[in-house]
Design a protein around this motif. Structure first.
Motif, PDB file in Angstrom:
ATOM      1  N   GLU A 128      -2.343   1.827  -8.556  1.00 21.26           N
ATOM      2  CA  GLU A 128      -2.092   3.129  -9.178  1.00 21.26           C
ATOM      3  C   GLU A 128      -1.349   4.069  -8.224  1.00 21.26           C
ATOM      4  O   GLU A 128      -0.434   4.792  -8.634  1.00 21.26           O
ATOM      5  CB  GLU A 128      -3.411   3.768  -9.624  1.00 21.26           C
ATOM      6  N   GLN A 148      -6.682  -8.909 -12.540  1.00 21.27           N
ATOM      7  CA  GLN A 148      -7.108  -7.563 -12.162  1.00 21.27           C
ATOM      8  C   GLN A 148      -6.002  -6.540 -12.377  1.00 21.27           C
ATOM      9  O   GLN A 148      -6.274  -5.411 -12.793  1.00 21.27           O
ATOM     10  CB  GLN A 148      -7.524  -7.536 -10.687  1.00 21.27           C
ATOM     11  N   SER A 154       0.852  -1.194   0.000  1.00 21.51           N
ATOM     12  CA  SER A 154       0.000   0.000   0.000  1.00 21.51           C
ATOM     13  C   SER A 154       0.880   1.233   0.000  1.00 21.51           C
ATOM     14  O   SER A 154       2.073   1.170   0.344  1.00 21.51           O
ATOM     15  CB  SER A 154      -0.910   0.023   1.231  1.00 21.51           C
ATOM     16  N   ASN A 178      -5.588  -5.999  -2.917  1.00 24.88           N
ATOM     17  CA  ASN A 178      -4.933  -4.686  -2.905  1.00 24.88           C
ATOM     18  C   ASN A 178      -4.865  -4.042  -4.287  1.00 24.88           C
ATOM     19  O   ASN A 178      -4.077  -3.114  -4.517  1.00 24.88           O
ATOM     20  CB  ASN A 178      -3.531  -4.766  -2.280  1.00 24.88           C
ATOM     21  N   ALA A 179      -5.720  -4.473  -5.215  1.00 28.28           N
ATOM     22  CA  ALA A 179      -5.701  -3.908  -6.566  1.00 28.28           C
ATOM     23  C   ALA A 179      -5.924  -2.390  -6.550  1.00 28.28           C
ATOM     24  O   ALA A 179      -5.385  -1.668  -7.398  1.00 28.28           O
ATOM     25  CB  ALA A 179      -6.743  -4.590  -7.438  1.00 28.28           C
ATOM     26  N   SER A 180      -6.684  -1.898  -5.582  1.00 28.57           N
ATOM     27  CA  SER A 180      -6.965  -0.464  -5.518  1.00 28.57           C
ATOM     28  C   SER A 180      -5.725   0.357  -5.140  1.00 28.57           C
ATOM     29  O   SER A 180      -5.732   1.585  -5.278  1.00 28.57           O
ATOM     30  CB  SER A 180      -8.086  -0.190  -4.509  1.00 28.57           C
ATOM     31  N   GLU A 181      -4.681  -0.303  -4.653  1.00 31.67           N
ATOM     32  CA  GLU A 181      -3.457   0.401  -4.245  1.00 31.67           C
ATOM     33  C   GLU A 181      -2.451   0.529  -5.392  1.00 31.67           C
ATOM     34  O   GLU A 181      -1.457   1.249  -5.268  1.00 31.67           O
ATOM     35  CB  GLU A 181      -2.784  -0.336  -3.078  1.00 31.67           C
ATOM     36  N   ASP A 206      -6.516 -12.524  -9.207  1.00 33.12           N
ATOM     37  CA  ASP A 206      -5.823 -11.326  -8.726  1.00 33.12           C
ATOM     38  C   ASP A 206      -4.922 -10.755  -9.817  1.00 33.12           C
ATOM     39  O   ASP A 206      -4.877  -9.535 -10.040  1.00 33.12           O
ATOM     40  CB  ASP A 206      -4.981 -11.647  -7.488  1.00 33.12           C
TER      41      ASP A 206
END
Length: 458
Positions: free
Chosen positions: A149, A181, A115, A144-147, A178
């Motif tokens: 970028e 994604q 993260s 943790n795909a949202s982390e 995963d």
């Protein structure tokens, strides 16, 4: 080493900071007798050794000058597990071995680098103890795909995922879903996905066998696990056109499909590790848990094939996977392979280990530079400024006495812990000086300037 000054400058006075002279400068054009001109941390030019310059000249005579080693696979373990290693000890060991740029893996520290907040803690931990340049990989774990970028925006060089249990509970393995994604995101940014390739089963029956037997441990992690994982990553690499990097390849069975994927133009790269090229399973005795790693060190016939693939360019480069642990975790007294930590400490010895083994196979120092500097620089996106002795490149350099032999002893290692399968081995190639951005930072056996490392970002 001696300093000398020359008259009849080819450049106006004070245009150069210094020059390094050697009869064996390893350049993209071959091994040359040359003068490396330095200014403001960069290589201004590489010119004939007879060129007159108006600046201090460091004449290393017959010693070879190479670009600094780049190791993109290092577990530094800080913050949180400095009893295992840390930035101070790891980067000191690096300087003593001629390594000028490391990339830290996202696990074995606490917290893991999955993260933006955790990356900030990692960066804060480097303060005042970064003796080499250092970059960072982000981690891919379930959820943790949202982390991704955010980590990219904060400068990580790419991302690492495991397809099997990492050994660290807070860094669980990624599933195929995963990866599906995140690979489109990485493809869009042109960043690599690094993958530990083993698709394991949950069969633990091997632990009921001889716990001290290396052959028992070797059989517990078959080539098939690795081969199936590599095949999966080749398929995903092709589907998403995402730069994909296979770390520490140990199964020679995967060489042919990797070669085919590369021939088809896939953005696939591969590393192996020094220990797979230097050691063979036939020579590891029962109870020698200092050799335990995953995937395991395999038989000589397999490792000969790895050498062939490296020399043919199918395997791109060699990285240590320096993964230290406190001695008690290595189970040296019990010799129990079922409970010993799997990881080999070798950072400082990256160059002499590979050089010792490579010489026996007819390789020269231009090969060593390609495998330890030029090609690793490409993986981390630094190929325009690091990994070569050429005009415009950073003056990260090492001086090597290539024919000098030595026996590895624990007291010469600067890693926090002195456990290594290389202790007692006779190696060739002694690093006598290391330069970071043109400044001499190591003059064997002394560190002359510390805390000179920089954070490397994309």
């Amino acid at each position: 080493m001696k300093d000398q000054s020359c008259s009849s400058p080819i450049l106006p006075p004070r245009m150069l900071d210094a020059a390094i002279k050697s009869k064996n400068v390893v350049t993209p054009q071959g091994i040359l007798e040359a003068l490396i001109l330095l200014r403001d941390g960069q290589i201004v030019d590489v010119v004939p050794a007879t060129t007159a310059v108006d600046c201090p000249v460091i004449d290393v005579q017959n010693r070879a000058v190479l670009p600094g080693v780049i190791d993109p696979h290092v577990h530094i373990n800080e913050p949180g597990r400095t009893e295992w290693e840390g930035f101070d000890t790891a980067t000191r060991a690096a300087l003593a071995g001629g390594l000028t740029t490391l990339v830290d893996m996202p696990l074995n520290s606490a917290p893991v680098t999955t993260s933006v907040a955790n990356l900030a803690l990692k960066l804060a931990a480097t303060k005042g103890q970064l003796h080499t340049n250092c970059g960072f990989w982000g981690g891919i774990v379930p959820g943790n795909a949202s982390e991704i970028e955010g980590l990219i925006n904060h400068g990580v060089l790419g991302f690492k995922a495991f397809l099997t249990h990492s050994g660290i509970d807070d860094f669980p393995n990624a599933t195929e879903q995963d990866l599906r994604q995140v690979m489109p995101i990485l493809a869009r940014h042109g960043l690599p996905l690094l993958v530990h390739c083993e698709l394991t089963t949950n069969d633990e029956t091997w632990k009921t066998g001889d716990k001290r037997s290396y052959q028992n441990y070797l059989a517990s992690r078959p080539k098939q696990w690795e081969d199936e994982a590599v095949a999966l990553m080749i398929r995903l690499c092709e589907e998403y056109d995402c730069p994909t990097h296979i770390v520490h390849l140990s199964s020679a069975n995967s060489i042919a499909p990797i070669a085919a994927a590369k021939a088809n133009g896939l953005p696939l790269t591969v590393e192996t590790a020094q220990h797979y090229l230097f050691f063979n399973a036939e020579n590891i005795n029962d109870g020698q848990t200092q050799f335990k790693c995953a995937p395991p060190i395999r038989e000589q016939a397999n490792n000969d094939e790895l050498w062939g693939a490296l020399q043919a360019g199918i395997i791109d480069f060699v990285a240590t996977d320096h993964s230290p642990a406190p001695p008690d975790l290595k189970q040296l007294e019990s010799g129990d392979f079922t409970t010993a930590w799997g990881g080999i400490a070798s950072l400082q010895l990256a160059l002499p280990v590979l050089w010792t083994a490579a010489q026996k196979r007819g390789a020269d120092l231009t090969d060593i530079v390609r495998w330890l500097s030029t090609n690793p620089a490409k993986l981390i996106g630094q190929q325009a400024r690091k990994g070569q002795i050429a005009k415009g490149y950073d003056a990260d350099l090492l001086v090597l006495e290539p024919d000098q032999a030595f026996i590895v002893t624990a007291d010469m290692l600067h890693h926090r812990h002195k456990v290594s399968p290389y202790i007692g081995q006779e190696l060739r190639g002694v690093v006598t000086q290391t330069f970071l951005k043109g400044q001499q930072v190591y003059d064997q056996p002394n560190f002359t300037h510390l805390n000179q490392g920089e954070i490397i970002t994309r």
